[in-house]
Design an enzyme around this catalytic site. Structure first.
Site, short mmCIF file in Angstrom:
data_model
loop_
_atom_site.label_atom_id
_atom_site.label_comp_id
_atom_site.label_asym_id
_atom_site.label_seq_id
_atom_site.Cartn_x
_atom_site.Cartn_y
_atom_site.Cartn_z
N ALA A 181 3.94 1.60 -0.99
CA ALA A 181 4.62 1.74 -2.29
C ALA A 181 3.67 2.28 -3.34
CB ALA A 181 5.18 0.38 -2.73
N ILE A 212 -9.40 8.26 7.64
CA ILE A 212 -10.73 8.79 7.31
C ILE A 212 -11.76 7.68 7.55
CG2 ILE A 212 -12.14 9.88 5.49
CD1 ILE A 212 -9.55 11.50 6.24
N TYR A 247 0.84 -1.22 0.00
CA TYR A 247 0.00 0.00 0.00
C TYR A 247 0.87 1.26 0.00
CZ TYR A 247 -3.84 3.12 1.45
OH TYR A 247 -4.77 4.14 1.52
P1 NAP Z 1 -13.58 2.31 0.11
O1 NAP Z 1 -14.64 2.85 1.00
O2 NAP Z 1 -13.17 0.89 0.28
O3 NAP Z 1 -14.00 2.57 -1.44
C1 NAP Z 1 -13.16 2.17 -2.45
C2 NAP Z 1 -13.75 2.49 -3.80
O4 NAP Z 1 -12.82 2.09 -4.82
C3 NAP Z 1 -15.05 1.74 -4.09
O5 NAP Z 1 -15.94 2.56 -4.80
C4 NAP Z 1 -14.60 0.58 -4.97
O6 NAP Z 1 -15.59 0.08 -5.85
C5 NAP Z 1 -13.48 1.25 -5.76
N1 NAP Z 1 -12.57 0.26 -6.35
C6 NAP Z 1 -11.87 -0.72 -5.69
N2 NAP Z 1 -11.17 -1.45 -6.58
C7 NAP Z 1 -11.43 -0.95 -7.82
C8 NAP Z 1 -11.02 -1.29 -9.13
N3 NAP Z 1 -10.22 -2.33 -9.39
N4 NAP Z 1 -11.50 -0.55 -10.17
C9 NAP Z 1 -12.34 0.48 -9.94
N5 NAP Z 1 -12.75 0.86 -8.72
C10 NAP Z 1 -12.32 0.14 -7.66
O7 NAP Z 1 -12.22 3.14 0.29
P2 NAP Z 1 -11.97 4.65 0.80
O8 NAP Z 1 -11.60 4.62 2.22
O9 NAP Z 1 -13.06 5.51 0.36
O10 NAP Z 1 -10.63 4.98 0.01
C11 NAP Z 1 -10.63 5.73 -1.19
C12 NAP Z 1 -9.19 6.15 -1.51
O11 NAP Z 1 -8.67 6.91 -0.42
C13 NAP Z 1 -8.25 4.96 -1.70
O12 NAP Z 1 -7.35 5.23 -2.76
C14 NAP Z 1 -7.50 4.91 -0.38
O13 NAP Z 1 -6.23 4.35 -0.52
C15 NAP Z 1 -7.43 6.39 -0.02
N6 NAP Z 1 -7.24 6.62 1.41
C16 NAP Z 1 -8.15 6.21 2.32
C17 NAP Z 1 -7.93 6.46 3.68
C18 NAP Z 1 -8.90 6.04 4.76
O14 NAP Z 1 -8.54 6.14 5.93
N7 NAP Z 1 -10.09 5.62 4.43
C19 NAP Z 1 -6.75 7.12 4.07
C20 NAP Z 1 -5.85 7.53 3.11
C21 NAP Z 1 -6.10 7.28 1.77
P3 NAP Z 1 -16.77 -0.92 -5.30
O15 NAP Z 1 -17.70 -0.04 -4.52
O16 NAP Z 1 -17.38 -1.49 -6.51
O17 NAP Z 1 -16.10 -1.93 -4.43
#
Ligand code: NAP
Length: 244
Positions: free
Chosen positions: A156, A187, A154
């Site tokens: 990387a 988040i 992650y």
């Molecule tokens: P999440 O609630 O798990 O949502 C992830 C989203 O990405 C979902 O809509 C999912 O689609 C989509 N997705 C997953 N694999 C995919 C693929 N192969 N092709 C297209 N779409 C795909 O995650 P989140 O917490 O909102 O995170 C969103 C971003 O923020 C990520 O890049 C994560 O690394 C970054 N981030 C999150 C946090 C945190 O604490 N939450 C912190 C730092 C950075 P489906 O709904 O169809 O599964």
């Protein structure tokens, strides 16, 4: 901030942080195409319940597949004529200690988070260069800078998103296309809902603001970088981490 007359693509835009970003752009008048990978129920219920559903469209494809990204762009350019903003938000976690991380765990995270960002950025700039305008924002992570244990893959992938923006922003700057990153800390979304309670307590105590952030707080940074106010900012990163 007014995004009326702008078309915005948010990958993973139907749940979590992506959904927050989609909702904020919709509130500011944009037409949004929110993409997802497999959770059709969440995507459809989001669209059906949105007060802006006349400007919200959903598309299902896998960002890690370059041919699916190309097909998606072909379709949206045909339907909307100009894509003004791309938010590379789709991402996953597959944590494991480096010593025991499987090839599948490594590959899936790199393929979706890093290659997915490249695939979408490549397609977007081919289109944006012709229009001589574009805003690309990657949702990276503070984890790409800190490197938390169990997240070699992650970290990387998230550091790689920043590197992509550094290289590609220089290639397209003179065409009025900017590429920047938002680096969220912790988040509240499903992505981190599997963290054990004691770890959540520990992480919250380590955040100077003593709380996790909201999807709205991340979206505010994204909308700023997509706005005219950020017209001279490119290749840069904005941390939204409560000071972590
Ligand atoms: P999440 O609630 O798990 O949502 C992830 C989203 O990405 C979902 O809509 C999912 O689609 C989509 N997705 C997953 N694999 C995919 C693929 N192969 N092709 C297209 N779409 C795909 O995650 P989140 O917490 O909102 O995170 C969103 C971003 O923020 C990520 O890049 C994560 O690394 C970054 N981030 C999150 C946090 C945190 O604490 N939450 C912190 C730092 C950075 P489906 O709904 O169809 O599964």
């Amino acid at each position: 901030m007014n995004f009326k007359d702008q078309t915005v693509v948010v990958t993973g835009g139907t749940r979590g942080i992506g959904r927050g970003i989609t909702e904020s752009f919709l509130k500011e008048g944009a037409t949004v195409i929110a993409t997802f990978a497999g959770n059709t129920t969440a995507a459809e219920s989001f669209r059906e319940t949105s007060e802006f559903r006349d400007r919200l469209f959903i598309e299902k494809f896998d960002v890690s597949k370059s041919n699916e990204c190309a097909q998606f762009f072909e379709k949206v350019v045909e339907n909307y004529s100009q894509i003004h903003v791309l938010v590379n938000n789709a991402g996953i976690r597959q944590d494991a200690l480096g010593a025991s991380m499987s090839e599948e765990q490594w590959d899936s995270v790199i393929d979706i988070n890093l290659k997915g960002t490249f695939n979408m950025t490549q397609q977007a700039i081919l289109h944006m260069m012709k229009k001589r305008y574009g805003r690309i924002i990657n949702i990276s992570s503070i984890g790409g800078k800190l490197g938390l244990p169990g997240q070699a893959n992650y970290a990387a992938s998230k550091a790689g998103q920043i590197a992509i923006s550094k290289a590609m922003s220089k290639e397209v700057a003179k065409r009025n296309i900017t590429i920047n990153n938002v680096l969220p800390g912790f988040i509240e979304t499903e992505l981190i809902s599997d963290l054990p309670e004691d770890l959540v307590k520990q992480y919250k105590s380590e955040v100077p603001m003593k709380r996790f952030g909201s999807t709205k707080e991340v979206a505010a940074a994204v909308l700023f970088l997509a706005s005219d106010n950020a017209s001279y900012i490119t290749g840069s990163s904005l941390e939204v981490s409560g000071g972590l």
